[in-house]
Design a protein around this motif. Structure first.
Motif, PDB file in Angstrom:
ATOM      1  N   GLY A   8       0.661  -1.287  -0.011  1.00 52.50           N
ATOM      2  CA  GLY A   8       0.055   0.070   0.045  1.00 52.50           C
ATOM      3  C   GLY A   8       0.946   1.330   0.016  1.00 52.50           C
ATOM      4  N   GLY A   9       2.112   1.189  -0.273  1.00 55.76           N
ATOM      5  CA  GLY A   9       2.949   2.286  -0.325  1.00 55.76           C
ATOM      6  C   GLY A   9       3.747   2.226   0.801  1.00 55.76           C
ATOM      7  N   CYS A  10       5.021   2.911   0.698  1.00 57.01           N
ATOM      8  CA  CYS A  10       5.907   2.770   1.911  1.00 57.01           C
ATOM      9  C   CYS A  10       6.249   4.258   2.459  1.00 57.01           C
ATOM     10  CB  CYS A  10       7.391   2.561   1.385  1.00 57.01           C
ATOM     11  SG  CYS A  10       7.313   0.787   0.943  1.00 57.01           S
ATOM     12  N   THR A  11       4.899   4.847   3.005  1.00 61.25           N
ATOM     13  CA  THR A  11       4.974   6.117   3.476  1.00 61.25           C
ATOM     14  C   THR A  11       4.630   6.073   5.167  1.00 61.25           C
ATOM     15  OG1 THR A  11       2.536   6.357   3.206  1.00 61.25           O
ATOM     16  CG2 THR A  11       4.019   7.036   1.320  1.00 61.25           C
ATOM     17  N   LEU A  16       1.118   4.730   9.695  1.00 59.63           N
ATOM     18  CA  LEU A  16       0.358   5.028  10.896  1.00 59.63           C
ATOM     19  C   LEU A  16      -1.179   4.794  10.815  1.00 59.63           C
ATOM     20  CD1 LEU A  16       1.596   8.862  11.403  1.00 59.63           C
ATOM     21  CD2 LEU A  16       2.030   6.840  13.025  1.00 59.63           C
ATOM     22  N   GLU A  17      -1.482   4.535   9.564  1.00 64.73           N
ATOM     23  CA  GLU A  17      -3.113   4.200   9.263  1.00 64.73           C
ATOM     24  C   GLU A  17      -2.914   2.804   9.780  1.00 64.73           C
ATOM     25  OE1 GLU A  17      -3.999   4.921   5.142  1.00 64.73           O
ATOM     26  OE2 GLU A  17      -4.185   7.009   5.584  1.00 64.73           O
ATOM     27  N   PRO A  49       7.746  -4.007   7.928  1.00 67.37           N
ATOM     28  CA  PRO A  49       8.705  -3.091   7.239  1.00 67.37           C
ATOM     29  C   PRO A  49       8.822  -1.797   7.424  1.00 67.37           C
ATOM     30  CG  PRO A  49       6.890  -4.230   6.083  1.00 67.37           C
ATOM     31  CD  PRO A  49       6.765  -4.587   7.572  1.00 67.37           C
ATOM     32  N   PHE A  50       7.819  -1.371   7.900  1.00 62.29           N
ATOM     33  CA  PHE A  50       7.798   0.125   8.375  1.00 62.29           C
ATOM     34  C   PHE A  50       8.615   0.552   9.561  1.00 62.29           C
ATOM     35  CE2 PHE A  50       3.705  -0.815   6.291  1.00 62.29           C
ATOM     36  CZ  PHE A  50       3.686   0.119   5.266  1.00 62.29           C
ATOM     37  N   LEU A  56       7.836   4.291  10.960  1.00 56.18           N
ATOM     38  CA  LEU A  56       7.308   3.983  12.378  1.00 56.18           C
ATOM     39  C   LEU A  56       8.445   3.649  13.398  1.00 56.18           C
ATOM     40  CD1 LEU A  56       4.183   3.766  13.068  1.00 56.18           C
ATOM     41  CD2 LEU A  56       4.263   1.738  12.790  1.00 56.18           C
ATOM     42  N   SER A  57       8.237   4.277  14.414  1.00 51.26           N
ATOM     43  CA  SER A  57       9.388   3.731  15.611  1.00 51.26           C
ATOM     44  C   SER A  57       8.736   3.060  16.758  1.00 51.26           C
ATOM     45  CB  SER A  57       9.779   5.144  16.238  1.00 51.26           C
ATOM     46  OG  SER A  57       8.929   5.693  17.085  1.00 51.26           O
ATOM     47  N   ALA A  58       9.613   2.164  17.295  1.00 52.88           N
ATOM     48  CA  ALA A  58       9.174   1.284  18.532  1.00 52.88           C
ATOM     49  C   ALA A  58       8.772   2.058  19.703  1.00 52.88           C
ATOM     50  CB  ALA A  58      10.197   0.340  18.785  1.00 52.88           C
TER      51      ALA A  58
END
Length: 95
Positions: A8-11, A16-17, A49-50, A56-58
């Motif tokens: 779905g894209g690497c953004t 976040l979604e 992967p994010f 996306l951070s832990a």
């Protein structure tokens, strides 16, 4: 390109979604304990992967899990987020 389209894209926005949908009251977190071992992947967050590439951070994930009282819902998932961050820290400092 095919991999990016499959995810779905690497953004950051997409990450976040996915995360918000997973943590939501009726999201995947509620069924994580019972579905995490299924081969179809229906019980997982799909954010690896994010997290790997920094969208996306832990720490962000942990903070939202604390806010959502996720330990009450799934102790395993909350621990895995923390252990993942620790493992990356250890690999960085002690290769």
């Amino acid at each position: 390109a095919e991999v990016m389209n499959a995810w779905g894209g690497c953004t950051e926005t997409h990450a976040l979604e996915l995360w918000d949908r997973f943590v939501a009251t009726r999201g995947g977190l509620a069924s994580y304990e019972s579905k995490r071992h299924l081969a179809d992947g229906s019980g997982v967050a799909r954010v690896s992967p994010f997290m790997r590439f920094g969208q996306l951070s832990a720490r962000y994930c942990h903070a939202t899990l604390v806010e959502a009282d996720a330990k009450r819902v799934s102790k395993t998932f909350a621990r895995r987020i923390v252990w993942r961050d620790l493992a990356y820290w250890q690999l960085h400092h002690f290769p």
